[in-house]
Design a protein around this motif. Structure first.
Motif, PDB file in Angstrom:
ATOM      1  N   LEU A  79       0.836  -1.041  -0.082  1.00 45.03           N
ATOM      2  CA  LEU A  79       0.214  -0.072   0.392  1.00 45.03           C
ATOM      3  C   LEU A  79       0.558   1.400  -0.118  1.00 45.03           C
ATOM      4  O   LEU A  79       0.134   2.199  -0.151  1.00 45.03           O
ATOM      5  N   ALA A  80       2.639   0.784  -0.015  1.00 42.90           N
ATOM      6  CA  ALA A  80       3.229   2.238   0.338  1.00 42.90           C
ATOM      7  C   ALA A  80       2.658   2.678   1.562  1.00 42.90           C
ATOM      8  O   ALA A  80       2.264   4.106   1.500  1.00 42.90           O
ATOM      9  N   VAL A  81       2.467   2.429   2.370  1.00 45.84           N
ATOM     10  CA  VAL A  81       2.021   2.722   3.560  1.00 45.84           C
ATOM     11  C   VAL A  81       3.012   2.806   4.909  1.00 45.84           C
ATOM     12  O   VAL A  81       3.868   1.284   4.870  1.00 45.84           O
ATOM     13  N   ALA A  82       3.755   3.198   6.072  1.00 45.39           N
ATOM     14  CA  ALA A  82       3.909   3.265   7.246  1.00 45.39           C
ATOM     15  C   ALA A  82       3.296   2.099   8.243  1.00 45.39           C
ATOM     16  O   ALA A  82       1.690   2.023   7.676  1.00 45.39           O
ATOM     17  N   ARG A  83       4.450   1.566   8.257  1.00 44.58           N
ATOM     18  CA  ARG A  83       3.673  -0.151   8.906  1.00 44.58           C
ATOM     19  C   ARG A  83       2.810   0.515  10.438  1.00 44.58           C
ATOM     20  O   ARG A  83       1.661  -0.223  10.218  1.00 44.58           O
ATOM     21  N   GLN A  84       2.572   1.761  11.545  1.00 45.78           N
ATOM     22  CA  GLN A  84       1.887   1.726  11.764  1.00 45.78           C
ATOM     23  C   GLN A  84       0.903   2.179  10.816  1.00 45.78           C
ATOM     24  O   GLN A  84      -0.285   2.451  12.073  1.00 45.78           O
ATOM     25  N   THR A  85       0.962   2.737   9.973  1.00 49.16           N
ATOM     26  CA  THR A  85      -0.541   4.046   9.314  1.00 49.16           C
ATOM     27  C   THR A  85      -1.711   2.581   8.895  1.00 49.16           C
ATOM     28  O   THR A  85      -2.657   2.322   9.265  1.00 49.16           O
TER      29      THR A  85
END
Length: 123
Positions: free
Chosen positions: A30-36
């Motif tokens: 998803l090309a997002v940070a793991r926390q996001t």
């Protein structure tokens, strides 16, 4: 009826696990940070339509399943459900400014129709 944020989050997790994808891998896809991604999957953050559409594509689950749930959750009008899904897909592809204009116009139109309907019933 659209389900609650926590139910949508649970379906996101279920779909990811069903597909055998780790949280880290899903975040990368998803090309997002793991926390996001974790915040989305736990229901802390509600995903945007575009991201939910990407999650549906990655997990090979129908977009509407995340929003409406299992087949036993019936809408009176199947066409209505399909139209809403189609609208959400188109809406997610629009630039922010266009979405804002359309949303404002839709709210105004809905308000007008509710008031018109009420006045028609009275008179």
């Amino acid at each position: 009826m659209i389900d609650s944020k926590s139910q949508v989050a649970k379906r996101i997790k279920d779909a990811r696990e069903w597909k055998g994808i780790t949280q880290v891998k899903m975040a990368k896809l998803l090309a997002v940070a793991r926390q996001t991604y974790l915040d989305i999957e736990t229901g802390k953050t509600e995903p945007r339509v575009r991201m939910l559409s990407e999650i549906a594509e990655i997990t090979e689950r129908p977009f509407g399943w995340f929003v409406y749930g299992d087949a036993d959750v019936e809408l009176k009008d199947v066409q209505y459900k399909q139209d809403v899904n189609r609208l959400l897909e188109y809406f997610s592809k629009l630039p922010y400014e266009a979405r804002t204009v359309i949303l404002n116009q839709s709210v105004n139109m809905a308000s007008f129709m509710v008031n018109y309907s009420k006045s028609s019933q009275r008179g």
